[in-house]
Design an enzyme around this catalytic site. Structure first.
Site, PDB file in Angstrom:
ATOM      1  N   SER A   1       0.784  -1.243   0.000  1.00  0.00           N
ATOM      2  CA  SER A   1       0.000   0.000   0.000  1.00  0.00           C
ATOM      3  C   SER A   1       0.807   1.281   0.000  1.00  0.00           C
ATOM      4  CB  SER A   1      -0.940   0.026   1.190  1.00  0.00           C
ATOM      5  OG  SER A   1      -1.986  -0.855   0.921  1.00  0.00           O
TER       6      SER A   1
ATOM      7  N   PHE B   1      -9.202 -12.588   1.352  1.00  0.00           N
ATOM      8  CA  PHE B   1      -8.104 -13.141   2.151  1.00  0.00           C
ATOM      9  C   PHE B   1      -8.549 -13.565   3.544  1.00  0.00           C
ATOM     10  CE2 PHE B   1      -5.870 -10.151  -0.859  1.00  0.00           C
ATOM     11  CZ  PHE B   1      -5.490 -11.168  -1.738  1.00  0.00           C
TER      12      PHE B   1
ATOM     13  N   THR C   1      -5.998 -17.122   4.660  1.00  0.00           N
ATOM     14  CA  THR C   1      -4.811 -16.443   4.132  1.00  0.00           C
ATOM     15  C   THR C   1      -4.172 -17.166   2.943  1.00  0.00           C
ATOM     16  OG1 THR C   1      -4.430 -15.489   6.292  1.00  0.00           O
ATOM     17  CG2 THR C   1      -2.550 -15.526   4.783  1.00  0.00           C
TER      18      THR C   1
ATOM     19  N   ASN D   1      -9.199  -0.932   0.287  1.00  0.00           N
ATOM     20  CA  ASN D   1      -8.444  -0.963  -0.967  1.00  0.00           C
ATOM     21  C   ASN D   1      -9.280  -0.499  -2.154  1.00  0.00           C
ATOM     22  OD1 ASN D   1      -5.740  -2.030  -0.331  1.00  0.00           O
ATOM     23  ND2 ASN D   1      -6.911  -3.734   0.523  1.00  0.00           N
TER      24      ASN D   1
ATOM     25  N   ARG E   1      -0.448   8.756   5.321  1.00  0.00           N
ATOM     26  CA  ARG E   1      -0.769   8.533   6.730  1.00  0.00           C
ATOM     27  C   ARG E   1       0.154   9.360   7.618  1.00  0.00           C
ATOM     28  NH1 ARG E   1      -3.597   4.743   9.009  1.00  0.00           N
ATOM     29  NH2 ARG E   1      -3.737   3.410   7.181  1.00  0.00           N
TER      30      ARG E   1
ATOM     31  N   THR F   1       2.354   2.367   5.306  1.00  0.00           N
ATOM     32  CA  THR F   1       2.860   1.002   5.443  1.00  0.00           C
ATOM     33  C   THR F   1       2.284   0.193   4.293  1.00  0.00           C
ATOM     34  OG1 THR F   1       0.974   0.489   6.827  1.00  0.00           O
ATOM     35  CG2 THR F   1       3.021   1.053   7.966  1.00  0.00           C
ATOM     36  N   GLY F   2       2.822  -0.989   4.088  1.00  0.00           N
ATOM     37  CA  GLY F   2       2.279  -1.851   3.049  1.00  0.00           C
ATOM     38  C   GLY F   2       2.335  -3.303   3.465  1.00  0.00           C
TER      39      GLY F   2
ATOM     40  N   SER G   1       4.956 -11.806   6.039  1.00  0.00           N
ATOM     41  CA  SER G   1       3.667 -11.135   6.282  1.00  0.00           C
ATOM     42  C   SER G   1       2.744 -12.094   6.996  1.00  0.00           C
ATOM     43  CB  SER G   1       3.048 -10.633   4.974  1.00  0.00           C
ATOM     44  OG  SER G   1       2.571 -11.728   4.226  1.00  0.00           O
ATOM     45  N   ASN G   2       1.573 -11.578   7.374  1.00  0.00           N
ATOM     46  CA  ASN G   2       0.609 -12.322   8.188  1.00  0.00           C
ATOM     47  C   ASN G   2       1.258 -12.778   9.497  1.00  0.00           C
ATOM     48  OD1 ASN G   2      -2.107 -13.203   8.433  1.00  0.00           O
ATOM     49  ND2 ASN G   2      -1.463 -15.309   8.097  1.00  0.00           N
TER      50      ASN G   2
HETATM   51  C1  REY Z   1      -3.965  -8.224   2.061  1.00  0.00           C
HETATM   52  C2  REY Z   1      -3.773  -9.466   2.845  1.00  0.00           C
HETATM   53  C3  REY Z   1      -3.633  -6.991   2.857  1.00  0.00           C
HETATM   54  C4  REY Z   1      -2.352  -9.725   3.224  1.00  0.00           C
HETATM   55  C5  REY Z   1      -3.960  -5.716   2.125  1.00  0.00           C
HETATM   56  N1  REY Z   1      -2.906  -5.086   1.634  1.00  0.00           N
HETATM   57  O1  REY Z   1      -5.080  -5.267   2.047  1.00  0.00           O
HETATM   58  C6  REY Z   1      -2.972  -3.770   1.096  1.00  0.00           C
HETATM   59  C7  REY Z   1      -2.154  -2.924   2.044  1.00  0.00           C
HETATM   60  C8  REY Z   1      -2.452  -3.692  -0.305  1.00  0.00           C
HETATM   61  O2  REY Z   1      -2.795  -2.245   2.872  1.00  0.00           O
HETATM   62  C9  REY Z   1      -2.131 -11.021   3.941  1.00  0.00           C
HETATM   63  N2  REY Z   1      -3.024 -11.212   5.054  1.00  0.00           N
HETATM   64  C10 REY Z   1      -0.669 -10.990   4.416  1.00  0.00           C
HETATM   65  C11 REY Z   1      -4.027 -12.086   5.049  1.00  0.00           C
HETATM   66  C12 REY Z   1      -4.820 -12.132   6.337  1.00  0.00           C
HETATM   67  O3  REY Z   1      -4.282 -12.790   4.116  1.00  0.00           O
HETATM   68  N3  REY Z   1      -5.823 -13.142   6.309  1.00  0.00           N
HETATM   69  O4  REY Z   1      -0.441 -10.653   5.595  1.00  0.00           O
HETATM   70  O5  REY Z   1       0.188 -11.232   3.568  1.00  0.00           O
HETATM   71  O6  REY Z   1      -0.908  -2.963   1.975  1.00  0.00           O
END
Ligand code: REY
Length: 415
Positions: free
Chosen positions: A102, A160, A163, A201, A325, A339-340, A366-367
């Site tokens: 992001s 997601f 995950t 998003n 932000r 952050t992203g 991540s996660n």
């Molecule tokens: C997507 C899920 C997170 C990430 C998202 N990212 O909306 C946007 C951002 C682009 O704000 C995933 N988490 C992970 C899950 C949780 O799947 N169930 O942590 O890789 O950057």
């Protein structure tokens, strides 16, 4: 064993605690400009050893690698721990490119604010004026979208919810923007137009559509012509729908929801589920150049930069502007950026008010809520230095999308 490298200048230093800084730019100041070092002096000295300790903590918490680069006036510091690639064990380095998630939203906002500077867009005009019939409510304006006050549901919540299966289902998919928007519109809206900040998003998918409609070009072309080339960001790319990261890069490792399950190598994916909301690739150096140019007023007019920093509350230690932000740190200093989180990569890009000091960091995990919370404290070390108030903890909530105030992070994430 986790490999550690602290790098300064062009020499790799084997010693673990020898953190020295070198001039980042040899060129003299132009007459009439304020020396960069003098501007940065207004902030507490960065705690570079503390920064490096944060990276080591993230690595102990399960990140294969973690790195940060701090540009402080004309001085740069950088450090990395762990690996870029778990198979080959190659050490992670700040020369590695990665997915910035992001942080992409700032790129999209900058393009739209430049279009506002060119009188091709008005922030308070309804989106439907530019994209007839797209949204179900004619009152939703460009400003509402860029500040997450449109009420458009975030379709990634369902995508997601699980995950790894969620990720594998979209890893190779190519979506149109309209497909993503219609996923959002299949759910009720979260607020009335202009209501409370609710991160989604979908807003920055709409931003991508606006860019394409108003310029007649792809977002790839607009990012390149307006940001990447003018700032000479040689590590920054938008390759959608390509799945590979060009050149030397960190591999990204997604943590499954099931405790103890093996990390999933998520490096190759289209990121089509995010596009203008999250698909840019960059490096720590390029992100610092970008943020310091933006905050230094070199990408938009001052008037548009002011619009970008009209803050709406987004939790107790944060506020949101337009694709930007503000995080309020424990020492009372605020930093500006994003952050992203895309699968395998947590990224952080923030700068001081005038852009004189910038910090970009990455964990190739991540996660993993503990890694995310730890990585946020790179900001404390970088901008508060030793004045960090440890008792208050890291700056704000530990949800990777920064919306934990609304309770979205799972208990496991926050563990
Ligand atoms: C997507 C899920 C997170 C990430 C998202 N990212 O909306 C946007 C951002 C682009 O704000 C995933 N988490 C992970 C899950 C949780 O799947 N169930 O942590 O890789 O950057």
């Amino acid at each position: 064993m986790v490999s550690t490298a602290v790098v300064r200048g062009t020499a790799v230093v084997a010693a673990l605690v020898s953190l020295l800084a070198v001039p980042a730019h040899a060129a003299p100041q132009e007459p009439g400009t304020i020396p960069l070092a003098a501007r940065a002096d207004a902030l507490p000295a960065p705690d570079v050893t503390g920064l490096w300790n944060v990276l080591r903590t993230a690595s102990r918490q399960g990140a294969p690698g973690a790195m940060a680069r701090l540009d402080d006036g004309d001085v740069a510091h950088w450090a990395a721990v762990g690996v870029a690639d778990r198979k080959t064990k190659r050490a992670l380095s700040n020369a590695d490119r990665f997915r910035i998630g992001s942080v992409t939203k700032i790129f999209s906002a900058v393009v739209l604010l430049q279009l506002a500077d060119e009188n091709k867009l008005k922030l308070d005009t309804p989106v439907n004026r530019y994209l007839p019939g797209l949204l179900p409510d004619d009152r939703i304006t460009v400003r509402h979208v860029l500040s997450h006050r449109s009420g458009l549901h975030d379709y990634t919540n369902e995508m997601f919810a699980r995950t790894v299966p969620g990720f594998e289902a979209v890893r190779k998919k190519v979506f149109t923007y309209r497909q993503l928007v219609s996923r959002s519109l299949s759910k009720p809206r979260t607020t009335k137009p202009g209501g409370a900040y609710t991160y989604s998003n979908t807003n920055f998918v709409v931003a991508g559509m606006l860019i394409e409609k108003l310029t007649g070009h792809s977002v790839a072309t607009e990012y390149r012509d307006r940001i990447i080339e003018p700032l000479r960001l040689g590590d920054t790319f938008y390759v959608h729908p390509g799945t590979k990261i060009p050149g030397r890069h960190a591999r990204g490792y997604l943590t499954p929801d099931t405790a103890g399950a093996a990390l999933v190598d998520a490096t190759e994916q289209t990121v089509s589920w995010a596009q203008s909301a999250g698909a840019v690739i960059s490096s720590t150096r390029d992100l610092n150049t970008f943020l310091s140019a933006l905050l230094g007023g070199r990408l938009t007019s001052r008037a548009q930069l002011t619009q970008m920093q009209r803050w709406v509350p987004a939790g107790s230690t944060q506020a949101y502007g337009l694709g930007l932000r503000r995080r309020d740190l424990s020492c009372g200093i605020s930093v500006y950026g994003h952050t992203g989180a895309v699968q395998g990569y947590y990224s952080y890009a923030f700068a001081s008010k005038d852009g004189g000091r910038s910090l970009a960091a990455l964990a190739n995990a991540s996660n993993n809520g503990s890694v995310h919370a730890t990585m946020l404290s790179t900001l404390e070390s970088a901008f508060c230095g030793k004045q960090t108030k440890k008792s208050r903890g890291a700056a704000g909530p530990a949800d990777p999308r920064e919306d934990a105030e609304s309770g979205k992070a799972s208990a496991a994430d926050l563990g």
